[in-house]
Design a protein around this motif. Sequence first.
Motif, PDB file in Angstrom:
ATOM      1  N   VAL A 144      66.309  41.513  59.175  1.00 26.94           N
ATOM      2  CA  VAL A 144      66.985  40.700  60.179  1.00 26.94           C
ATOM      3  C   VAL A 144      66.112  39.495  60.531  1.00 26.94           C
ATOM      4  O   VAL A 144      64.918  39.469  60.244  1.00 26.94           O
ATOM      5  CB  VAL A 144      67.289  41.509  61.462  1.00 26.94           C
ATOM      6  N   GLN A 145      66.744  38.500  61.149  1.00 25.97           N
ATOM      7  CA  GLN A 145      65.984  37.425  61.792  1.00 25.97           C
ATOM      8  C   GLN A 145      65.634  37.897  63.191  1.00 25.97           C
ATOM      9  O   GLN A 145      66.512  38.281  63.952  1.00 25.97           O
ATOM     10  CB  GLN A 145      66.819  36.145  61.888  1.00 25.97           C
ATOM     11  N   ASP A 146      64.358  37.853  63.536  1.00 30.53           N
ATOM     12  CA  ASP A 146      63.915  38.339  64.842  1.00 30.53           C
ATOM     13  C   ASP A 146      63.013  37.283  65.493  1.00 30.53           C
ATOM     14  O   ASP A 146      62.442  36.431  64.817  1.00 30.53           O
ATOM     15  CB  ASP A 146      63.145  39.653  64.664  1.00 30.53           C
ATOM     16  N   GLY A 147      62.894  37.320  66.813  1.00 30.16           N
ATOM     17  CA  GLY A 147      62.061  36.377  67.535  1.00 30.16           C
ATOM     18  C   GLY A 147      62.652  34.984  67.614  1.00 30.16           C
ATOM     19  O   GLY A 147      61.929  33.992  67.778  1.00 30.16           O
ATOM     20  N   ARG A 148      63.965  34.885  67.536  1.00 27.32           N
ATOM     21  CA  ARG A 148      64.630  33.574  67.539  1.00 27.32           C
ATOM     22  C   ARG A 148      64.565  32.891  68.905  1.00 27.32           C
ATOM     23  O   ARG A 148      64.567  31.666  68.994  1.00 27.32           O
ATOM     24  CB  ARG A 148      66.089  33.751  67.102  1.00 27.32           C
ATOM     25  N   ASN A 149      64.513  33.679  69.977  1.00 24.11           N
ATOM     26  CA  ASN A 149      64.510  33.086  71.321  1.00 24.11           C
ATOM     27  C   ASN A 149      63.299  32.198  71.576  1.00 24.11           C
ATOM     28  O   ASN A 149      63.354  31.280  72.403  1.00 24.11           O
ATOM     29  CB  ASN A 149      64.550  34.183  72.392  1.00 24.11           C
ATOM     30  N   GLU A 169      68.900  51.261  64.262  1.00 25.38           N
ATOM     31  CA  GLU A 169      68.226  50.673  65.418  1.00 25.38           C
ATOM     32  C   GLU A 169      68.807  49.300  65.738  1.00 25.38           C
ATOM     33  O   GLU A 169      69.048  48.967  66.904  1.00 25.38           O
ATOM     34  CB  GLU A 169      66.727  50.552  65.124  1.00 25.38           C
ATOM     35  N   PHE A 170      69.046  48.501  64.694  1.00 21.44           N
ATOM     36  CA  PHE A 170      69.599  47.168  64.917  1.00 21.44           C
ATOM     37  C   PHE A 170      71.029  47.250  65.457  1.00 21.44           C
ATOM     38  O   PHE A 170      71.408  46.497  66.364  1.00 21.44           O
ATOM     39  CB  PHE A 170      69.578  46.367  63.617  1.00 21.44           C
ATOM     40  N   LEU A 171      71.833  48.153  64.923  1.00 23.31           N
ATOM     41  CA  LEU A 171      73.217  48.283  65.382  1.00 23.31           C
ATOM     42  C   LEU A 171      73.272  48.727  66.843  1.00 23.31           C
ATOM     43  O   LEU A 171      74.121  48.265  67.612  1.00 23.31           O
ATOM     44  CB  LEU A 171      73.971  49.269  64.497  1.00 23.31           C
ATOM     45  N   ALA A 172      72.352  49.608  67.254  1.00 21.55           N
ATOM     46  CA  ALA A 172      72.292  50.030  68.662  1.00 21.55           C
ATOM     47  C   ALA A 172      71.945  48.847  69.554  1.00 21.55           C
ATOM     48  O   ALA A 172      72.518  48.672  70.642  1.00 21.55           O
ATOM     49  CB  ALA A 172      71.276  51.152  68.823  1.00 21.55           C
ATOM     50  N   TYR A 184      69.334  38.765  64.677  1.00 19.04           N
ATOM     51  CA  TYR A 184      70.635  38.542  64.055  1.00 19.04           C
ATOM     52  C   TYR A 184      70.515  38.885  62.575  1.00 19.04           C
ATOM     53  O   TYR A 184      69.549  38.503  61.905  1.00 19.04           O
ATOM     54  CB  TYR A 184      71.020  37.077  64.234  1.00 19.04           C
ATOM     55  N   LEU A 185      71.497  39.619  62.058  1.00 15.98           N
ATOM     56  CA  LEU A 185      71.615  39.841  60.623  1.00 15.98           C
ATOM     57  C   LEU A 185      72.470  38.703  60.082  1.00 15.98           C
ATOM     58  O   LEU A 185      73.667  38.633  60.352  1.00 15.98           O
ATOM     59  CB  LEU A 185      72.278  41.194  60.344  1.00 15.98           C
ATOM     60  N   ILE A 224      75.935  40.307  61.370  1.00 19.99           N
ATOM     61  CA  ILE A 224      76.064  41.273  62.462  1.00 19.99           C
ATOM     62  C   ILE A 224      75.116  40.880  63.580  1.00 19.99           C
ATOM     63  O   ILE A 224      73.941  40.577  63.334  1.00 19.99           O
ATOM     64  CB  ILE A 224      75.749  42.720  62.008  1.00 19.99           C
ATOM     65  N   GLY A 225      75.608  40.910  64.815  1.00 21.30           N
ATOM     66  CA  GLY A 225      74.738  40.603  65.940  1.00 21.30           C
ATOM     67  C   GLY A 225      75.417  40.899  67.265  1.00 21.30           C
ATOM     68  O   GLY A 225      76.628  41.123  67.322  1.00 21.30           O
ATOM     69  N   PRO A 226      74.665  40.878  68.356  1.00 23.85           N
ATOM     70  CA  PRO A 226      75.245  41.112  69.684  1.00 23.85           C
ATOM     71  C   PRO A 226      75.979  39.875  70.178  1.00 23.85           C
ATOM     72  O   PRO A 226      75.930  38.801  69.567  1.00 23.85           O
ATOM     73  CB  PRO A 226      74.011  41.392  70.550  1.00 23.85           C
ATOM     74  N   ALA A 227      76.672  40.021  71.301  1.00 23.39           N
ATOM     75  CA  ALA A 227      77.237  38.855  71.969  1.00 23.39           C
ATOM     76  C   ALA A 227      76.109  37.885  72.280  1.00 23.39           C
ATOM     77  O   ALA A 227      75.025  38.279  72.703  1.00 23.39           O
ATOM     78  CB  ALA A 227      77.940  39.284  73.254  1.00 23.39           C
TER      79      ALA A 227
END
Length: 339
Positions: A144-149, A169-172, A184-185, A224-227
């Motif tokens: 995944v891409q992480d630390g984007r904020n 873990e990512f889906l949760a 974000y995936l 795939i990602g959260p709101a």
Amino acid sequence: MQAATGPGIDDRGWTEWIATNLLRGCSTDSMLQGMVRAGLGADPALAAIQRVADDPIFTAALRARRRHQKLLSVVGNMQSVWAADPRYAEIPRHQAIDAADFLARYVHAFRPAVLTGHARAWPALRNWRLDRLAARFGEELIEVQDGRNDDPRFEENSVAHKRPMRFGEFLAYAERTAWDNNAYLTANNGLLRQARFAGLLDDVGELPPLADRAALASAAHLWIGPAGTKTPLHHDTCMLFHTQIVGSKRWRLVSPLEWERMYNHNHVFSPVDLDAPDHQRYPDIAATRVLEAVIHPGETLFLPLGWWHQVCALEPSVSISYTGLTIPNRFEYVDPAMP
């Protein structure tokens, strides 16, 4: 006029600064004032401006600039005629459309469209819910891409943000997070080209007109990602379909003919945020016509060639994009960045 900075009048940076502002049409007086404010003497500053203006290399650059401006006037006039259509801002929606009509009205006419009928019966709408994906693939490692904020240029620096994570873990995280863009995936994960996830494509049913089923395995990308997950403003180098499976996404689109207003100085990216435009820093964006569509589960957006787009997930989201078409879909774009 760009801000004047630099250590000395003979510095190469000053020569470039003078040439850049002359090409922008800045007056000698305005440039001279800026250089004096930066601590340079008026006489040597004026001599430097004159030296650049008289250089035959600058004359060649000025001629190229005039040709560039002519091209901008051509595409600007085309955009004005295009946008004069009272229905320009509407993105048409079709439950069904045949290939010939789709080719003429949207591919050859460079117009976006939303297709609402073909994906309604996809098994993916049931099988790709977050809980079902977790039950099926939860222990698998994904990227995944992480630390984007913490990085305002997270998409341009996407490779630096790659991180392995258990799919479950990512889906949760995606399901429980209220609003976040940190992880974000995205399309560059390559997940659908891995043998352990190949079965997911069995859940993709009828494809839209001109989509090539034979190319699906090599040209499809899972998102795939959260709101709150966001794709910043950019343009792609090919046409694509983007089908929403879970949740909804808001798309904001800008015509490729409005390129000059996008402040595109690096590859396919724009620093403009259409959700909260900074009109002081990017004043030309105020004149841009922005189209908008919210894409719901079972709906597909057709993104024509070169259209600028910014996307935001309004809910926990699963979607798939695919670029394999039955017509040529490979194009070359010059990177505007200096080598």
